[in-house]
Design an enzyme around this catalytic site. Structure first.
Site, mmCIF file in Angstrom:
data_model
loop_
_atom_site.group_PDB
_atom_site.id
_atom_site.type_symbol
_atom_site.label_atom_id
_atom_site.label_comp_id
_atom_site.label_asym_id
_atom_site.label_seq_id
_atom_site.Cartn_x
_atom_site.Cartn_y
_atom_site.Cartn_z
ATOM 1 N N THR A 38 -0.983 5.596 2.831
ATOM 2 C CA THR A 38 -2.419 5.607 2.845
ATOM 3 C C THR A 38 -2.910 5.059 3.997
ATOM 4 O OG1 THR A 38 -2.561 3.574 1.472
ATOM 5 C CG2 THR A 38 -2.419 5.701 0.215
ATOM 6 N N GLU A 89 -1.887 7.637 -3.858
ATOM 7 C CA GLU A 89 -1.306 6.981 -4.939
ATOM 8 C C GLU A 89 -1.088 7.761 -6.198
ATOM 9 O OE1 GLU A 89 -3.485 5.908 -2.855
ATOM 10 O OE2 GLU A 89 -3.518 3.663 -2.500
ATOM 11 N N LYS A 138 -24.738 -4.292 -5.936
ATOM 12 C CA LYS A 138 -25.016 -4.920 -6.910
ATOM 13 C C LYS A 138 -26.199 -5.863 -7.012
ATOM 14 C CE LYS A 138 -19.897 -5.089 -7.858
ATOM 15 N NZ LYS A 138 -18.681 -5.659 -8.167
ATOM 16 N N TRP A 146 -25.734 -2.147 -11.165
ATOM 17 C CA TRP A 146 -25.051 -1.474 -10.003
ATOM 18 C C TRP A 146 -25.706 -0.070 -9.566
ATOM 19 C CZ3 TRP A 146 -19.081 -1.170 -11.602
ATOM 20 C CH2 TRP A 146 -18.606 -2.268 -11.753
#
Lengths: 543, 543
Positions: free
Chosen positions: A185, A330, A439, A444
Site C-alpha cells: 500500500t 488490505e 472535529k 464530526w
C-alpha cells in the site's frame, strides 16, 4: 477433531487449470503493449503458463521466493501470476505509478529475485536496477522481435524463455495458508506496507467477488478487466474470471476512451470494472463521437467514489447500471458492492435509486464491518451516524509483511481509516477519511462531503477541505479550491451552493483559492502540504 | 512462507451471524411438524441459535463431541446445526428412513452424546435408546405444549431449554479444518460409512453451490429447500442460503403435492430444490387441480436422474426451467449442475435443449472430474465414451470417519462408483452405476439406459436390468420388469421400443416379469436379490 475432506487441495494455480479443463475454448483477449489485439484460449493460457513455470524453475525460483511483476493487464501478466504462484513463489505486483524511491524500497523490502516487466517499463527498471541488490533476473514480457538491444545478460525475453518448453508442469505442492502474492500500500505517510495474501484467502475472495450480490459473473459473461492487476489485484477478477470461465478482455496499456469503447463493443463485453477516471474518459469519448455501448449492461466502479453525475450518465445516456464498490489493498481488495438487497423495499423512483447507488454498498459473506466512535463504542446502523469503519474476515490482512505486531485491534478488527455510515439494510457509505474528518466542538464534519458538493460548482476544478485549528471549536472547515481554467473565485456562490446541502454549522469558515491542489503518486488529493500551509489560517485570520 | 491474512477466521457459525447482521429482516419460513406455518427472521434465528448454544454448553457439549439430529427441514433443525457447530461440536444428521439396525450402528459408530429429534421420530428413538450406550440426552424439537408424556428425565423440551437464556453466545474458537458435521452413506453393501466435513470444506461448498453457473442464488431469491438436511446436507442450501441472505422456505414433513404447491405459491418461491419423487407428486397435484406456479422460475433436481418427461413437463406446462444436478454424500454433496456454458454454442432448438438438460451437468470450481477405463487410462471427453467417474477437490472426502486408509487413489481421485460420459463442453452424463454396468464381450452396456427406456413404456411401472452370466459374452443384459397395475407383460412391444434407441447387441437377451422390484431403504432399486435369482438365467435357459 479435524475434518476428513481434501481441503488442503485448494490452491490458486488450480483456478487456471479449472478454466483450461472446463472452459478450454473460452477466450482471453488482450490489447497488447506492442500494438494489436491478441487472442488465446484458457487452454492455451494454461499451456503457456506451464511453459513459464518450467522456465522459472530453471531460473532457480523456489517456494516462497518473491517474484515481481510490473505490467499492464495482458495474457502475459496473467500467465506470470499463475506460473509464479504455481511454483509456490509469491507474485509481487509493482505499481509503476509509484515514485522511484518507493519502488526501490518495496523491491528491497520484498527481496524480489526476479522482475517480469512490460516493454513500457524497461527504462524504469533499468534506471533502478543497480539499487536492487536481490534482483537476479529480469524477464521482458515480449517476443524476440521487440527485445531492446544492449540489455545485460540477466535480462531475458519472455517468449524466448517459453519457446520449446513442455506445456505441462510439475507444480509445487502448496497448502491454502501458503503465501501466494504480495502488494504494497502506498500511504501518504511512512514507508509502504506489504499485504501478503495466501492461496486460500484469494480463493475465498474470488468466490465472494463473483457471487450474485457482488459482481455476479459466470461463464456466459464477457468481462473487460480494466482495473490493473498492479492496483489492488484487479479487484480479484484475475482469479474470479478463470474461476467461473468468463471471457476475459484486457486493455493492456490502452485505457483511453477510444480504445476502451472499441474493445467494449468489438468484444461485446457485458460487464467491466474500472476506476472513475477511466470511465470519465470513456464517457467523454462517447459523447464527443456519438458512440454507444450496445452490449455493456453493468460496470463496477471503485478505487475512489463514483460521482452521482457519472452514475446517472451511465444509466440515462447509455443504459448501463453502475455498481459502486469499495475495498482496499488490505482487503484483497473487495469490501462492498452496491446492489439492491432482497430484504429491503425497492427504491421508490430513479432519484432514490441514484441516491442509493452513491453508497459504497453491502458486504458479501467473508467481510464483516462495523462503525465505532473514538472510544470504540459501536454506533447505530441508521444511515445517519458516522464513525470509524472497521472490517474483519478471512481475506483481510492480519499483519503486514515483515511486521511482528498484528494490524488488528483486540477484537480482531482492522481499522480502514475511513469514516462511514451504515444503514439498516447494510449499505455502507464512506463520508470521509478518518484523518480528514473535521472535529468541530465534538461533532464530526465530513471533509469529503464538502469537497464533493463544491466540485459540483461549474467554476471549481478541484477542492480540498481541511480542519483548521480554531480557538473555540478545536477545528473548523477551511475549503481550498482550484478554479477551472480562466475562472475566478466567487466564494459567495460556492457557499450558497453548499448551504443547500449542509447545516449552517457544517459550512466552511473560509473558502480560499489555490493554484493547484497537490496530488499523490496514485492521483489522490494530498492534504499534507495544504495542512502545513493553512492549519493556522483561522488563528491568524479571526473572523 | 505463510500468508498473513485472517484466513483462520472462517467458520460456519459466521454464516448465520452474517445473515443476521446483513440480512436481519429476511424471513425463514417453516411448515411445522406440529402443524401450521412458522415465520421468523434471520436475526431471530441467530438469537435462538445462541440460546440453544448456551443450553448445549450447560448440557456439557464440548468441542469435537458428536451431536445427532433426526429432523425435517424446519427453523429448529437449522438452529440446531448452527448451535452445534458453533459450540465446535459435530452435527451428525440421522436419516430416519434407514433401517433400525443401520441407525444403531451409525449412532454407536459416531458415539453421539445427544440427539435432537422431531416429534415424528420420538417413538423411533425411544425404541432404539437402550441400544445407544453413548447417548446422554435427547432433545425433542417442540414446545412444552406438545411434549409427549412419560419421557425419561434425560429427554428435554427444545423450547423449554431455550426459554430465558441469553440471546448471544460465546462460540467456541474453531479453525477451518476442524470437523463441523458428519453424514453416513448408506451403501447397499457393508456398514454405512461416515463423511466428516470441516468448516472450510462446507464454506467452500456453499460458495460453489450458490455461484452463478451452479444454483445462482442471492438475497433477492426466495428458495424452497425441500431436499432434507438429513439427506446429503440439503445440497448445501442450509449454509448457502444464509451465506447470500436468501429467503428460506422449508416444508417440514409436508412434501405432498398439495402442501408443496401451496408453499411455493404462498411464499412466492422462485427457486426450489428436491428429488424427482417429490417433483412427481407436485406435478400430479397441479395437473389434477389445474394449478400453476406463477413465481417459480427454476428447480434443481438431483438425488437420482430426472426423467426427460419431467424436464419437459416443467418447461412446457409450467414455464419452469429444470437444472439437473448430481452429487453424493462424499462430495458435500454438490458435483455438477446443468446450466448452459458461456463457451459453447446454444442448443439449436427445444429438443436439443432437453437432450442437454438430461445430462448431469458441469463442475463449479472446487470439483474436478475425470473418466477412466478399468486400467486407469483417461478417456476422451467426447460425450460418447463412458468410463468410471473420478472426482477430487476441497469438498470431497479424503477418508471415511474412523478409517486409517485414504479413500482416494494414488493421484488423489475418489472413485464415485458411477459410469459416465463427459462432452467437450464439460457436461457429464451418468450412464450407470459401476457395479451395474454390463460387460458384454469387452464392451460396456448401460443398465440404467435400458431401464430408463423401458419405463417409458406405458405398461411398465419399474424396470431393473442386470448382467446375467453368459457362456460366450461373459455377461448379457436381462431386463426385469414390474408391470403397471393390471397390465401383463408383452416382451415384444418393449423390445420394439428399446430397438428405437439401442444397437442390436445392446438389447436384452431376456425380458422377464417380476411381482415387485425390490427397493433399498432410501428408495433406490436394490439389484442384489435380483442378481441372486437371475444371475444364471441365461445359462439355465440358453436361447
Amino acid at each position: 477433531m479435524r475434518g476428513l475432506m481434501q481441503s488442503s487441495s485448494i490452491n490458486l494455480v488450480s483456478l487456471l487449470e479449472h478454466a483450461s479443463r472446463w472452459h478450454g475454448n473460452q477466450e482471453v483477449v488482450s490489447n497488447t503493449v506492442e500494438g494489436g489485439m491478441h487472442r488465446q484460449t484458457y487452454r492455451e493460457t494454461w499451456q503457456r503458463t506451464a511453459q513459464l513455470g518450467n522456465a522459472l524453475a530453471e531460473l532457480g525460483v523456489k517456494k516462497g521466493d518473491r517474484i515481481g511483476t510490473m505490467a499492464w493487464n495482458t495474457y502475459r501478466h496473467l500467465e506470470s501470476w499463475f506460473a509464479i504462484m504455481g511454483r509456490g513463489a509469491v507474485a509481487h505486483t509493482l505499481n509503476p505509478r509509484l515514485f522511484p524511491e518507493q519502488l526501490i524500497y518495496i523491491v528491497n523490502h520484498a527481496e524480489d529475485q526476479i522482475i517480469l516487466v512490460d516493454l513500457t517499463f524497461v527504462p524504469l527498471i533499468q534506471a533502478l536496477a543497480d539499487k536492487l541488490p536481490t534482483l537476479k533476473h529480469v524477464i521482458v514480457m515480449t517476443g524476440p522481435e521487440h527485445m531492446p538491444d544492449d540489455l545485460p545478460d540477466n535480462w531475458h525475453c519472455y517468449e524466448s524463455l517459453l519457446e520449446g518448453r513442455a506445456q505441462s508442469c510439475e507444480w509445487e505442492q502448496v497448502d491454502g495458508d501458503d503465501a501466494s502474492s504480495l502488494c504494497y500500500t502506498s500511504g501518504t505517510t511512512g514507508n509502504p506496507k506489504g499485504v501478503l495474501y495466501s492461496h486460500i484467502s484469494n480463493v475465498l475472495h474470488a468466490y465472494g467477488a463473483t457471487s450474485k450480490d457482488a459482481m455476479n459473473v459466470g461463464s456466459a459473461d464477457r468481462v473487460m478487466m480494466v482495473v490493473p492487476m498492479f492496483h489492488a489485484n484487479s479487484w480479484g477478477l484475475a482469479f474470479g474470471l478463470p474461476m467461473v470461465g468468463a471471457r476475459m478482455v484486457m486493455p493492456g496499456p490502452h485505457m483511453d476512451g477510444a480504445s476502451m469503447a472499441a474493445m467494449l463493443n468489438d468484444e461485446r463485453c457485458n460487464f467491466a470494472a474500472a476506476v472513475p477516471t477511466v470511465w470519465s474518459m470513456l464517457l467523454d469519448h462517447l459523447r464527443s463521437t456519438g458512440g454507444s455501448l450496445p452490449d455493456l449492461k453493468e460496470v463496477v466502479i471503485g478505487g475512489s467514489a463514483a460521482p452521482r453525475s457519472m452514475i446517472e450518465a451511465f444509466d440515462k445516456e447509455f443504459d448501463v447500471a453502475v455498481l459502486h464498490a469499495w475495498g482496499m489493498t488490505e482487503m484483497s481488495p473487495l469490501g462492498t458492492v452496491n446492489r439492491v438487497s432482497g430484504s429491503m423495499p425497492l427504491p421508490a423512483g430513479p432519484d432514490e435509486a441514484y441516491d442509493l447507488s452513491c453508497k459504497q454498498g453491502r458486504v458479501p459473506f467473508g467481510v464483516d464491518m462495523e462503525i465505532v466512535d473514538d472510544d470504540h463504542n459501536t454506533l447505530p446502523h441508521d444511515g445517519q451516524t458516522f464513525g470509524r469503519l472497521l472490517v474483519r474476515g478471512p481475506w483481510i490482512v492480519e499483519r503486514y509483511y515483515g511486521e511482528t505486531e498484528s494490524a488488528l485491534d483486540e477484537n480482531g478488527w482492522f481499522d480502514t481509516g475511513d469514516i462511514a455510515t451504515i444503514d439498516e439494510y447494510g449499505f455502507m457509505n464512506i463520508t470521509d477519511r478518518a484523518k480528514d474528518v473535521i472535529k468541530s466542538g465534538g461533532e464530526w464534519i465530513s471533509s469529503a462531503d464538502l469537497e464533493n458538493a463544491a466540485i459540483a460548482h461549474p467554476d471549481v476544478a478541484l477542492a480540498a477541505c481541511i480542519g483548521a485549528t480554531h480557538p473555540k471549536w478545536d477545528e473548523r472547515p477551511v475549503l481550498l479550491v482550484q478554479m477551472a481554467e480562466g475562472k475566478n473565485l466567487d466564494a459567495g456562490s460556492i457557499l450558497t451552493l453548499l448551504a443547500e446541502q449542509f447545516a449552517r454549522w457544517q459550512l466552511p469558515d473560509a473558502i480560499l483559492p489555490v493554484d493547484s491542489i497537490p496530488l499523490t503518486a496514485t492521483g489522490k488529493i494530498d492534504k499534507k502540504p495544504l495542512r502545513a500551509e493553512y492549519q493556522n489560517y483561522l488563528l491568524d485570520n479571526p473572523s
